[in-house]
Design a protein around this motif. Structure first.
Motif, short mmCIF file in Angstrom:
data_model
loop_
_atom_site.label_atom_id
_atom_site.label_comp_id
_atom_site.label_asym_id
_atom_site.label_seq_id
_atom_site.Cartn_x
_atom_site.Cartn_y
_atom_site.Cartn_z
N ALA A 178 0.83 -1.21 0.00
CA ALA A 178 0.00 0.00 0.00
C ALA A 178 0.86 1.25 0.00
O ALA A 178 0.45 2.29 -0.53
CB ALA A 178 -0.93 -0.01 1.22
N GLY A 179 2.07 1.16 0.58
CA GLY A 179 2.95 2.32 0.60
C GLY A 179 3.33 2.79 -0.78
O GLY A 179 3.36 3.99 -1.06
N GLU A 180 3.62 1.85 -1.69
CA GLU A 180 3.96 2.21 -3.06
C GLU A 180 2.77 2.85 -3.77
O GLU A 180 2.93 3.80 -4.54
CB GLU A 180 4.42 0.97 -3.82
N PHE A 181 1.58 2.35 -3.50
CA PHE A 181 0.38 2.92 -4.09
C PHE A 181 0.18 4.36 -3.63
O PHE A 181 -0.11 5.26 -4.44
CB PHE A 181 -0.84 2.07 -3.73
N VAL A 182 0.34 4.61 -2.34
CA VAL A 182 0.20 5.97 -1.81
C VAL A 182 1.28 6.87 -2.40
O VAL A 182 1.01 8.04 -2.75
CB VAL A 182 0.27 5.95 -0.27
N LEU A 183 2.51 6.36 -2.54
CA LEU A 183 3.59 7.16 -3.11
C LEU A 183 3.28 7.53 -4.56
O LEU A 183 3.54 8.67 -4.99
CB LEU A 183 4.90 6.37 -3.03
N ASN A 184 2.73 6.60 -5.32
CA ASN A 184 2.35 6.90 -6.70
C ASN A 184 1.26 7.97 -6.76
O ASN A 184 1.29 8.86 -7.62
CB ASN A 184 1.87 5.64 -7.41
N CYS A 185 0.30 7.89 -5.84
CA CYS A 185 -0.76 8.92 -5.80
C CYS A 185 -0.19 10.29 -5.45
O CYS A 185 -0.58 11.31 -6.04
CB CYS A 185 -1.83 8.52 -4.79
N LEU A 186 0.76 10.33 -4.51
CA LEU A 186 1.40 11.61 -4.17
C LEU A 186 2.21 12.14 -5.34
O LEU A 186 2.21 13.35 -5.61
CB LEU A 186 2.29 11.43 -2.94
N LEU A 187 2.90 11.24 -6.05
CA LEU A 187 3.66 11.66 -7.23
C LEU A 187 2.73 12.24 -8.29
O LEU A 187 3.04 13.25 -8.94
CB LEU A 187 4.44 10.47 -7.79
N LEU A 188 1.57 11.61 -8.47
CA LEU A 188 0.59 12.10 -9.43
C LEU A 188 0.10 13.50 -9.02
O LEU A 188 -0.01 14.40 -9.87
CB LEU A 188 -0.57 11.12 -9.52
N LEU A 189 -0.17 13.70 -7.73
CA LEU A 189 -0.66 14.99 -7.26
C LEU A 189 0.39 16.08 -7.41
O LEU A 189 0.10 17.19 -7.90
CB LEU A 189 -1.09 14.87 -5.79
N VAL A 190 1.63 15.78 -7.02
CA VAL A 190 2.70 16.77 -7.13
C VAL A 190 2.95 17.10 -8.60
O VAL A 190 3.15 18.27 -8.97
CB VAL A 190 3.98 16.26 -6.46
N GLY A 191 2.93 16.10 -9.47
CA GLY A 191 3.10 16.34 -10.89
C GLY A 191 2.00 17.23 -11.44
O GLY A 191 2.26 18.12 -12.26
N ALA A 192 0.76 17.01 -10.99
CA ALA A 192 -0.35 17.85 -11.45
C ALA A 192 -0.15 19.30 -11.02
O ALA A 192 -0.42 20.23 -11.79
CB ALA A 192 -1.67 17.32 -10.89
#
Length: 364
Positions: free
Chosen positions: A146-160
């Motif tokens: 789940a940690g990798e999934f949350v990290l990907n979501c944060l990466l998506l948000l920061v990229g946006a």
């Protein structure tokens, strides 16, 4: 003496071989980096949402571009925080029950469906198709990581947020990589795609909201446990047309199976009635200005993208299809075949002209 120097024909052949190998190498590298590219695409979608909200604020409030953008970012973060509160606080117990009992519920649903020979064949086919898919591997990976999934979501948000802060930099950089003679056509296609995605996202938001509310109310009337949480999940699943609502219906049927045949029938009726309302009343109204992609192409494209790129690819598959469909219309039908397809009105990123007017044939 250059006795080993190839002649003109051999040199041309060698250049073509090198070019083919280069294209294959870049394609392989892009395929290996597919997950990262999907996250980048999701960030672009997020940036489009932020700018759409900022334009809405600028049109209705006495705010400048920077303040509108700041208020838009705050709005998006507030909505994400509200969704996190719904999942983490309001519906926490219901979602925990749903997640922990989901395998048992699906087994109960499979046993209920297997009571008839036809249902047994359908269950076996679904299990066989799901077992070897990449989506199944990604779901199991999310459960264990789940940690990798949350990290990907944060990466998506920061990229946006980065894309939204100054999108012109990335747009100009992309156009500068294109040969000068092709830049006007690519620039038109770029803005056509952005305009279409903005309309599509607005339509999806309306459909997701109506789907979630109607399904939640219907499941509550049918006596299905966790109706509100199931309505929220169903609304979010509408972001992936056809495939998402079907996947969201499975846990609803699993919970309904605990209440007997009446609850199961009520769940099936709820999803069928809501789908009829969506298809015949809501979807034609909200998608009237969006590109019309045939349902069969949409369905198979979504399944194909999900098979190749996994869970994140499946989630953004409909948006990817909209982009591909728009580029085909803008670049191939309009620029190659000369079809009369209107351009989106926009200011030019490169060149001496300050703005680009609509075609005479473009609708108001």
């Amino acid at each position: 003496m250059n006795r080993l120097r190839p002649d003109a024909d051999d040199a041309r052949f060698i250049r073509r071989i090198v070019l083919i190998l280069l294209i294959l190498g870049i394609t392989a590298a892009l395929f290996r980096a597919g997950d990262l590219l999907i996250l980048a695409f999701g960030s672009i979608l997020g940036a489009i949402v932020i700018h759409a909200i900022a334009d809405l604020y600028a049109d209705h409030l006495p705010l400048g571009p920077k303040r509108s953008l700041t208020l838009s970012i705050v709005t998006v973060l507030a909505v994400l925080g509200f969704l996190a509160w719904l999942f983490g606080v309001a519906f926490r117990q219901q979602l925990n029950t749903l997640v922990t009992q989901l395998p048992i519920l699906l087994d109960q649903l499979a046993n209920w469906a297997s009571q008839s020979p036809v249902g047994e064949k359908i269950v076996d086919a679904v299990r066989a198709a799901y077992a070897g898919s990449r989506v199944a591997q990604d779901i199991s990976g999310i459960v264990s990581g789940a940690g990798e999934f949350v990290l990907n979501c944060l990466l998506l948000l920061v990229g946006a947020l980065f894309f939204a802060a100054d999108p012109k930099v990335y747009e100009r950089g992309f156009l500068l990589l294109i040969p000068r003679s092709m830049r006007p056509a690519l620039e038109d296609a770029l803005f056509d795609t952005g305009s279409t995605l903005r309309l599509w996202l607005r339509a999806q938001l309306i459909q997701m909201t109506t789907m979630g509310v109607l399904v939640g109310i219907g499941l509550g009337i049918a006596g299905v446990p966790s109706a509100a949480a199931l309505g929220l999940l169903t609304g979010l699943s509408e972001f992936v047309p056809y495939v998402g609502p079907i996947a969201a219906m499975l846990p609803a049927l699993g919970l309904a199976a605990q209440g007997g045949n009446g609850a199961v029938i009520g769940t099936l009726v709820t999803f069928a009635v809501v789908r009829l309302i969506q298809t015949n009343a809501i979807t034609p109204f909200v998608t009237s200005r969006v590109v019309a992609i045939p349902p069969a192409i949409t369905l198979f494209a979504i399944i194909g993208i999900g098979t190749i790129f996994g869970l994140f690819g499946l989630f953004f598959s409909a948006a990817l299809l909209v982009v591909a469909f728009t580029l085909i219309r803008s670049l191939y039908l309009r620029e190659v075949l000369g079809e009369n397809i209107p351009r989106s009105e926009h200011k030019t990123l490169l060149g001496p002209n300050a703005s680009l007017k609509k075609d005479a044939s473009s609708p108001d």
